[in-house]
Every structure is written in C-alpha cells, then in structure tokens.
Scaffold this motif. Structure first.
Motif, short mmCIF file in Angstrom:
data_model
loop_
_atom_site.label_atom_id
_atom_site.label_comp_id
_atom_site.label_asym_id
_atom_site.label_seq_id
_atom_site.Cartn_x
_atom_site.Cartn_y
_atom_site.Cartn_z
N PRO A 97 -0.84 -14.14 1.20
CA PRO A 97 -1.36 -14.58 2.50
C PRO A 97 -2.89 -14.62 2.54
CG PRO A 97 -0.05 -12.56 2.69
CD PRO A 97 -0.25 -12.82 1.25
N PHE A 98 -3.39 -15.34 3.56
CA PHE A 98 -4.82 -15.28 3.83
C PHE A 98 -4.99 -15.43 5.34
CE2 PHE A 98 -6.13 -19.66 4.85
CZ PHE A 98 -5.01 -20.38 4.46
N LEU A 99 -6.17 -15.02 5.83
CA LEU A 99 -6.44 -15.08 7.27
C LEU A 99 -7.24 -16.34 7.55
CD1 LEU A 99 -7.44 -11.38 7.86
CD2 LEU A 99 -5.40 -12.51 8.71
N GLN A 144 -0.69 -6.48 15.19
CA GLN A 144 0.03 -5.62 14.26
C GLN A 144 1.52 -5.96 14.14
OE1 GLN A 144 -1.61 -1.93 15.93
NE2 GLN A 144 -2.28 -1.50 13.85
N ILE A 145 1.90 -7.15 14.57
CA ILE A 145 3.31 -7.55 14.42
C ILE A 145 3.61 -7.75 12.93
CG2 ILE A 145 4.95 -9.39 14.86
CD1 ILE A 145 3.77 -9.72 17.57
N CYS A 146 2.68 -8.40 12.21
CA CYS A 146 2.95 -8.65 10.79
C CYS A 146 3.03 -7.33 10.04
CB CYS A 146 1.86 -9.54 10.17
SG CYS A 146 0.19 -8.90 10.31
N GLU A 147 2.24 -6.36 10.44
CA GLU A 147 2.28 -5.07 9.75
C GLU A 147 3.64 -4.43 9.92
OE1 GLU A 147 -0.50 -2.37 11.35
OE2 GLU A 147 -0.49 -1.05 9.61
N LYS A 148 4.20 -4.59 11.15
CA LYS A 148 5.50 -3.97 11.40
C LYS A 148 6.63 -4.70 10.69
CE LYS A 148 5.77 -3.62 15.67
NZ LYS A 148 6.09 -3.73 17.00
N ILE A 173 7.25 -13.61 5.63
CA ILE A 173 7.72 -13.17 6.96
C ILE A 173 6.54 -12.93 7.88
CG2 ILE A 173 8.83 -11.23 8.12
CD1 ILE A 173 10.94 -11.23 6.07
N CYS A 174 5.40 -12.47 7.33
CA CYS A 174 4.23 -12.24 8.19
C CYS A 174 3.78 -13.54 8.84
CB CYS A 174 3.09 -11.62 7.39
SG CYS A 174 2.62 -12.53 5.91
N VAL A 175 3.83 -14.62 8.09
CA VAL A 175 3.44 -15.92 8.63
C VAL A 175 4.40 -16.36 9.72
CG1 VAL A 175 3.21 -18.35 8.05
CG2 VAL A 175 2.34 -16.62 6.51
N GLU A 176 5.68 -16.09 9.48
CA GLU A 176 6.70 -16.53 10.44
C GLU A 176 6.59 -15.84 11.77
OE1 GLU A 176 10.16 -16.59 7.85
OE2 GLU A 176 11.31 -16.78 9.68
N VAL A 177 6.24 -14.52 11.75
CA VAL A 177 6.27 -13.77 13.00
C VAL A 177 4.93 -13.76 13.72
CG1 VAL A 177 8.13 -12.28 12.24
CG2 VAL A 177 5.78 -11.60 11.84
N CYS A 178 3.88 -14.31 13.08
CA CYS A 178 2.57 -14.22 13.73
C CYS A 178 2.53 -15.15 14.93
CB CYS A 178 1.47 -14.61 12.76
SG CYS A 178 -0.17 -14.64 13.50
N PRO A 179 2.28 -14.66 16.13
CA PRO A 179 2.27 -15.54 17.31
C PRO A 179 0.98 -16.32 17.46
CG PRO A 179 2.41 -13.20 17.94
CD PRO A 179 2.05 -13.25 16.50
N PHE A 180 -0.03 -16.05 16.62
CA PHE A 180 -1.34 -16.65 16.81
C PHE A 180 -1.72 -17.57 15.67
CE2 PHE A 180 -2.41 -14.30 20.54
CZ PHE A 180 -1.71 -13.13 20.42
#
Lengths: 391, 198, 385
Positions: free
Chosen positions: B47-49, B66-70, B112-119
């Motif tokens: 990933p990247f920001l 912190q959704i992706c962290e969870k 999964i982090c990309v999928e759940v990120c709302p922003f």
C-alpha cells in the motif's frame, strides 16, 4: 586445390615429422595424433555442453544461457572455472587411491577409442586390421571405471547403484556389437578404414552408405539405441537420475573429479557416434557425388554434429526408463532384433540385386519388428486405453 | 507399432524447437531487466498513502480513523493519531496520522485496507523492485515513505484513480452545495468544485 | 541434492559380505527435489522394494485455524489463499460458501457465473501444473513442464488483470465477488479458452502414446475402489479408481446444474488413469468455460445484505464444500455471534488423499514411489495448514 584442403592436416603432420630424427618419428607421429585428438575433442566437448543447454532451452521455449559472452558461448569457461575452484571432498571411509583413479581411468579409456576412427581420408590415428575389436575392448574399460567409482565410496547403496549401471552397460554391449557385425560382413573386414572405403562409391548421385539398406538402417537404429544406453544418456540415465534418491555411483565426487566424469561421459558419447558414422553413415564420404569437393574431415564432423543434435533431441523429449524395463528391452527386444538383422543382412548378400532384394530385406526386418514390438507391449500389459464418462 | 508414440513425441518437440526461432509464442522468455512486461491496471503489491496537491503533509487524505489498522489481517499497520487537526479536501477539520507505519515484511498484499478505507486515502502500489540491505528498518515504512502524490496514483492505476477523483469531486460538490443553501437555486457551485482536486 | 544419511554398514556386516538382506530405512527428507514442498517420507526398503512408508509432515504448519479464531471472518479470506497456494480462487470460494451458508446470504447471478469461470480456470491451472511435475519426476528433463507452464502463464495473466495478483487472489467476498471484470477481460478469456484445446492436443501427442511414459505409468500404484472409498479419498484420485463422485454433480452448489459437462472415470486406478482423468477433466472444464462465458448475465456483484465491516453471523454452524481441483475442500465453521468464528476447520483434500500413500506404494521401487506420489497431487500448504 581440393586435394590439398582435404589432406592439409596430413601434409602438416608430414612437414613437422620431417624436422625430427628418423628413429623418433613413429612415436612422435603417434604423439602428434594423440595431441590433435585430445585438443579437437575436448573443444568439441566444451562446445557440446553449451549447445546442449541452448538446444534444450529452445526445445523448452526459452533461451539457454546467454549472459556469459556473446550468445552465452563463454559459458563452458565459466563452468570449468567453477568446477576447478570447488572443494574436493573425499569421504572419510573411502578408499583414497581407487577414488582418485576412477575418473582418470574413465577419461583415458574413453579417449582410447578414438585411435581407430577415420576422421578423414588418410586421417586414422592408428590403422589396425582389427580396429573394431580394439574399439570395443577399449571402451569396455569404461565399465571398470564406473565400478571403481562405486566401490571406492564404501557405501552399500553406492555400490548397488554402480552394479546396476554396469548391468545396464553390459546388457547393451551385446546388441551393440551384434549390430555392427552386419557392417563387418558387408565390408569384409574388421578394419574401420576398410569399412569406410567400402562405402565411398556412388551410383549416380546416391551414396553407398550402409544405412541406405534395410539391414543397415535397422543396424544403425539398434546401434544408436544401444549406444545411448552405453553412454548413460537419457532415456537410459537411471544410474544418474537415481542418484537423487539412492547414492549413485558418482555422488561422492565433487569439483574437478566430477567434471572429469562429465567429460568422460561426453567423450564416450562422441566415440560411439563416431563409430556409428564410420560403420553406417559412410565415415568421411560426402552425401552426394557432386559434393565431394568439400574436405573429408568436414563431412565427418558435420555428421557427428547431426548425431549429437539427435541425441540432444531425444534427451529433451523422453522420460527415463526404469531399471527392469531397461533390461527387459535389451534382452527381449534388442537382442532378437539384432540376430534377425544379421540374418537379413546375410540374405541381402545372397539375393540378386534389384527390387527383389529390397522387398525381401524389408519384410525380413519389418515383420519380426512388429511381432516383437507387440509381444513386448503385451508382456508388460501396456495398452491404448479408452475412458468412459459417467452420465 | 512400437515406437510410434515416441516418434510423435519427437515430432512435437521438433516443432517447438523450430517454432522458437520464428514465433514469439514458442519463445516466451522476457529478458528482464532489459525488457519488461507492462503490469495490468489491477496489479497490486504494497500500500501507499495518497496526497492531493504538492504538499505531502497538508494534502494527505488520511484522517487516522484507524479502520485499516483494525481490519488488517496480519496487523502490519501502526497508526498514531495527531493531537491537532488540519483541513481536508472539503475544508472540514480532521485529525491526521502523526505516525503511520506499515511493516512490509508482514504485509501480505491482501488489499483489505484499501477496501475498507472510507476516505480513499490508502491505495495499492505496484512497484516490486524493493530490495533493501537492511532487513528490519528498511522494511518498516513510515508515513513519509508511504505518501505519494495523486499524479502517481493516476500513473499506475488510471481507471481507478479517475473514478476516485470523480467520487471525491461529487462529494465535495455536495458538501459545498449544502454549505451555501441560499445560492443553491440555479447557479450551483459546480465550477468551483474542480479547482483544488488535482 | 542427496537425502538424509544412509545407514552405514558396520565392519562386521561388511566383512560378512553384501549379500545380507537387511531392511534399510531411508528418509526421503524434507529437502528433496521431488516432494512438492517440505515433506518427508520414512521409507523402509527391502533391497529395492518398499516395505513400509510413513509420511511425516508438519514442516509448513502455520496455525491457520488458530489464527482464524482471533481474526474476523473477512480477515481469514486472504489466509485461505495460502492454503492450496496454486488454486487460491477455489479456496476462496469454499470459504465464502461456508460463510454464506452460516449467515444465509444470497449470491447474485452474475457473481455466480464469475465464480464458476474463475474456478474452472483454476482447475486448468492446477491440472497442467500437476501433469507437468509428474513428467518432471519421471525424468523428462523439464520439457513437458515448460510447455505446461507456458500455457499456465496465460491464465495467470488473466488472474492478475482481474484480481490484482497471480496467485494470492483474495477475490471472493461473502455474498459475491470483490470487483467487477475489467474492460477487455472477457475477450481475453475467450481467446485463451479457444486456444487451450490445441495445447491439450499437442500435449497428448507428446505424452499419451509415448511408450516410455506408458511403461512408467500403467500398472503402477494401483488404488482399489473399495480402499479409496473407505479412506475418504476424493477428487481425480477417486474418479480414476472408478467411483462416480464429483461434488459439482452431487451437491450442485453454485449454478453447476445449468452446465452440460461429463465426469471422466478410470478403470484401473493406476498412475496412467489419474493422468488421463486429469486431461479429460481439463477438456470438460473448457466446455463449462465456453458455456459460462457465453451466458454471463449483467447485474450486481454483491448481495445487498452483505456487510464488509462489522460482520456478525448468527450463532450456528455450517459446512461448505466444493470440488476443488485436488478433491473435496470443505470449511466447517461454528459461530457464536461474535465477529470471530468460534471454531474454524479446514478439510484438506491433499491430507486425506495422502493417507493411502503407503497402500499404493507397497511393493514398488523407489523410482515408482516418487511417480505415485506425484499423482496424489499434494500441496504442503494444504496438508499442514
């Protein structure tokens, strides 16, 4: 001009010998031939290793090695340097002297066979009357070297692997030698030079090679198959392949000695191919009568390269045979075929020339081949199967 | 006839041998690193920001929710929220990550982090030539190493980046329309919404 | 690479001569070129014949089932990719099926069709790799293996453009598929499916009639029908022994009852039958693919009731199984209402198929054992989890 090109190496050798005293000339002449053979065939070995790897690569839809030198041609140099610089490991319980001698005996025995191969017109190193006999005697020492390698490791299963390698090589000696007798009968002499001389005629443009007769073709095929088994190449390389699992006869060798084994195997392969060319493919004779202007040694090496290419082709395609299948094949198929081939060859000699000779010869070979083949498949219960689908 | 199958097999390999000199299909080697195959649009590695504009601090989309962290399965993301806030692309005050570390030796590229990120703040990069000599610190990437501009995102995933930009532009337009209810009659603030998104 | 140490003959034994018939125990060690991963076989040999064989595995155990108990349902999905790492999409489907049964989710039609397409492509990927490695173990110096991999690459490229990754696809979600097909993917897939039969014909020309291949494969490693059923063997191994059991026809999960395909069966249960059953299965997969690509409807990809985050299925248990390329892959889940499963169990087809290895190998030589082992078609990621 073509005559000079053809005999250039012979003339060169005479020129060099003229400068030495008469008493030393025989031994000096033999030494020159030996050095020439060593240099030429060692270079051919290096070339073959890279050709084989690139050839296998092309068969497998990939490039072979192409990073070391242009088109990877310096790869043998890299491989040689690598094997020279590796640590030489000798097992503690091994018999040191025999362990050291085995690869040397192998290489020497493999090179001895070249003495009677006619590499060109007047270019046989030693012109023996019983050249063929000498060749088979010398190349049988290779089996001794393999046994020495297996024995010296003092490892029960290494010994077992060596014994199986020898069993394979001995079983294939019989069809090997029997298939050459047809060429001897046709030429009327055991001398390799005489056998090649009897194939140098042309009828029209077609050559008189023995391979262009039914018994010659069958003999050639039998000889090549037995020759592949003799040099432990795929599909008969079970002694080497099995060394992955049970200690094979040379698994205890590393570094330079391993390279010597490798060299010995390839030199043996070239010798067998060279003999096949001499016996069946007309030696140094050109394929068509209008091509005789090219030098004789060029034709010999061209045919050698073609045979090596075929061996690489066979290696790329076929899986290995298991030990018992290998022995089965030798004793139940190759040996009867070789004997029938002998019979066909002698029938050829006594039937009048013309179409009838061809028809009789072909039938005498094809019918037993089909019957023996079917018998072999059935005894192993091999069949072409059809599959049903559930509904 | 005995040997027929073997001869057919030999013919097959011979066909491949001669074919390897004439057709690309029979010689499929790509001589990396001199030749490279283009990667498909969807290819993902680590990933990247994403940040909008030129400033990787101010334009960072991540709001440290912190959704992706969870949701991260091997738990390779470590986030520390900041104590102050900064404005996001709409202008609302949001937290930002003071520390955002991803341990790439743990990350399994599952996306999964990309999928759940709302922003749409974290996206998948496709760079794979990432070897480093430092096995531990070299593979723990901080926020500065992870932040890449939106133009880079457009470069590697053009279709996805265009779609994300469209969505964000729409959200911004809606937010601005809600913020100025009196002017919302006929002249909506459509032209203004395309200025800041790059 | 050689094996673990061979028992050295003692001085007395050497003095007594080599004719003594002692049993030799060899470890075909975890470091071996032909064991499909880190796997050990303790083989007891009598001369050359195998007397006893004990498979020893666990070298790749990664606590998959325990990790799943402390991770959410969604977080376990990427871990299922890594079970049978060659066929990640079928692993994903089996898990998604189990969770959908547990939570009562419905999968829309387009997603079902895409699942079938990816599963059959995965079957092609797996079977070509298996047959390629089988010939490699027989000693064919890599040529059929390279041809198989050349064709596999085309399918892996399809996976990469669809899911983002060639092997660890992580594509199915509970209630559908993750992402829509990219532009041009259908045409590319149709092209691959159309060219594949020609490759299969070439491959058969190289192998099926080859006398040496037949001699190495026919009559070797026979698995009898009754033993196969008793031991719970599934997949191509079972069908090669003559048992008509394919979960696609038995359970009719997904939309498999809409497709017209047949199940090939073997008669003898030897290595050659297993090879041929796999080849014929590939042709049937191509038929399914042809029909699925033709009939693919438009529509949504996910069940609207499905949630990505905060997914808490009601308490209960479910067992979801599919016909994975290696056999019956099943997931057994017990939920207690929390975001993490209470118990998560994988039924690995490779492990269950491996239990009959000793019965198949007894009496054959070591070279045959390696070949028989190649047709059991195991992947250590699945055996050890």
């Amino acid at each position: 001009m073509t005559e000079t090109m053809d005999q250039i190496f012979v003339l060169l050798k005479h020129r060099i010998l003229a400068h030495s005293p008469v008493s030393v000339q025989p031994i000096f002449s033999a030494a020159l031939s030996a050095i020439a053979i060593l240099v030429v065939f060692a270079t051919l070995f290096a070339l073959t290793t890279i050709l084989e790897r690139k050839g296998l690569g092309r068969f497998q839809n990939r490039y072979g090695p192409n990073r070391v030198g242009p088109f990877g041609l310096l790869q043998p140099l890299a491989d040689g340097l690598k094997s020279l610089t590796k640590e030489d490991i000798v097992p503690h319980s091994a018999d040191g002297v025999v362990h050291m001698l085995a690869p040397i005996v192998l290489v020497v025995a493999a090179f001895l066979g070249y003495a009677v191969l006619p590499l060109g017109r007047n270019m046989t190193a030693i012109n023996l009357d019983a050249g063929l006999l000498y060749f088979f005697a010398a190349s049988s020492v290779v089996e001794l070297a393999i046994f020495m390698a297996g024995w010296s490791s003092r490892n029960k299963y290494s010994l077992l692997g060596a014994m199986r390698a020898i069993a394979q090589m001995i079983s294939y000696e019989v069809p090997l030698i029997l298939s050459t007798i047809t060429a001897v009968m046709a030429a009327g002499s055991l001398s390799t030079g005489a056998i090649v001389e009897s194939q140098t005629g042309y009828s029209g443009i077609w050559p008189h090679w023995f391979v262009f007769t039914p018994w010659g073709f069958a003999g050639f095929v039998l000889f090549m198959i037995a020759g592949i088994a003799e040099s432990n190449r795929s599909p008969f390389d079970l002694p080497e392949g099995e060394s992955e699992i049970i200690a094979g006869y040379f698994v205890e060798y590393s570094g330079f000695k391993f390279a010597l084994f490798f060299l010995g195997e390839y030199i043996g392969m070239f010798a067998i191919c060279g003999l096949a060319i001499t016996l069946f493919l007309g030696g140094w004779a050109a394929p068509f009568s209008f091509l005789t202007w090219a030098p004789s040694y060029f034709w010999f090496f061209a045919k050698l390269l073609v045979l090596i290419a075929m061996l690489i082709w066979v290696r790329a395609t076929l899986p290995r045979l298991r030990m018992d299948q290998l022995m089965n094949f030798a004793w139940k198929f190759m040996l009867p075929m070789a004997l029938i081939n002998l019979f066909a060859a002698s029938t050829w000699h006594f039937t009048p020339p013309g179409a009838i000779r061809w028809i009789v010869g072909t039938i005498l070979i094809a019918v037993p081949y089909l019957l023996l083949g079917r018998g072999l498949m059935q005894s192993n219960k091999l069949e072409k199967r059809t599959y049903r689908f559930a509904d | 006839m005995l040997g027929e199958g073997i001869l057919k097999g030999l013919a097959e390999t011979a066909r491949n041998f001669f074919g390897s000199f004439v057709s690309k299909e029979r010689l499929t080697t790509v001589q990396f690193p001199e030749e490279r195959l283009p990667q498909p649009e969807a290819a993902r590695n680590f990933p990247f920001l994403v940040y909008d504009g030129d400033d990787s601090q101010a334009g960072l989309r991540c709001v440290a929710c912190q959704i992706c962290e969870k949701e991260c399965p091997p738990k390779c993301i470590f986030i520390q929220k900041s104590s102050d806030k900064k404005p996001d692309y709409i202008g609302k005050q949001q937290f930002y990550p003071a520390v955002f570390n991803i341990d790439v030796s743990v990350c399994m590229s599952c996306q999964i982090c990309v999928e759940v990120c709302p922003f749409d703040a974290i996206e998948m990069d496709n760079a794979f030539e990432l070897s480093t000599t430092d096995r531990f610190r070299g593979l723990l990437w901080s926020r500065e190493q992870l932040a890449k501009p939106n133009s880079y995102f457009h470069n590697i995933h053009p279709a996805t980046a265009a779609e994300v930009d469209e969505r964000l532009a729409e959200a911004k337009a809606r937010a601005e329309a809600k913020a100025k209810p009196t002017v919302a009659a006929s002249t909506t603030s459509q032209p203004d919404s395309q200025t800041t998104t790059s | 690479m050689t094996t673990a140490p061979v028992k050295e003959a003692t001085h007395d034994e050497r003095a007594a001569g080599c004719g003594q018939d002692e049993l030799l125990e060899i470890a075909l060690g975890p470091h071996h070129p032909s064991t499909h991963g880190v796997f050990r076989m303790d083989v007891v040999l009598d001369g050359e014949r195998v007397v006893k064989l004990k498979p020893v595995f666990g070298y790749l155990h990664r606590n998959h089932e325990k990790i799943a108990e402390s991770a959410s349902y969604l977080a376990s999905m990427p871990y299922t990719d890594r079970l049978d790492y060659i066929c990640s999409l079928t692993n994903n489907w089996a898990y998604a099926l189990a969770v959908e049964k547990l939570a009562g989710l419905q999968v829309p039609e387009r997603a079902e069709y895409i699942r079938v397409i990816t599963a059959e492509l995965t079957r092609l990927v797996n079977h070509t790799a298996t047959i390629g490695f089988l010939t490699q173990e027989m000693g064919a110096s890599g040529t059929p293996l390279m041809y198989a991999f050349r064709e596999r690459e085309k399918i892996l490229d399809l996976f990469e453009s669809l899911t983002g990754s060639r092997m660890m696809c992580n594509y199915m979600r509970f209630g559908g598929c993750r992402v829509e097909l990219p532009a041009g993917w259908l045409e590319q897939t149709k092209k691959v499916v159309e060219e594949f039969p020609r490759f299969l014909d070439e491959y058969e020309q190289l192998l099926t009639g080859n006398e040496i291949f037949m001699a190495r494969a026919q009559g070797v490693g026979i698995l009898k029908k009754d033993l196969a059923i008793d031991a719970g063997v599934t997949g191509p191994m079972l069908r090669a022994s003559g048992v008509n059991y394919d979960i696609r026809k038995v359970d009719k999960y997904g939309i498999y009852d809409r497709f017209d395909f047949k199940i090939p069966l073997g008669e003898h249960g030897d290595v050659y039958d297993r090879y041929m059953v796999r080849m014929l299965e590939m042709r049937e997969s191509l038929k399914i693919l042809h029909q699925a690509l033709r009939d693919l409807p438009q529509g949504p990809l996910m069940d609207p009731k499905a949630k990505i985050r905060g997914f808490r299925p009601k308490p209960g248990e479910a067992y979801g199984r599919i016909e994975a390329p290696k056999g019956e892959l099943g997931f057994y889940l017990i939920s207690d209402g929390s975001p993490n499963p209470y118990r998560y169990r994988v039924r690995p087809p490779s492990l269950i198929n491996l239990t009959v290895l000793e019965d198949m190998c007894r009496g054959y030589s070591i070279a045959d054992t390696i070949v028989i082992f190649g047709t059991v078609d195991i992947v250590l990621g699945e055996v050890d989890r």
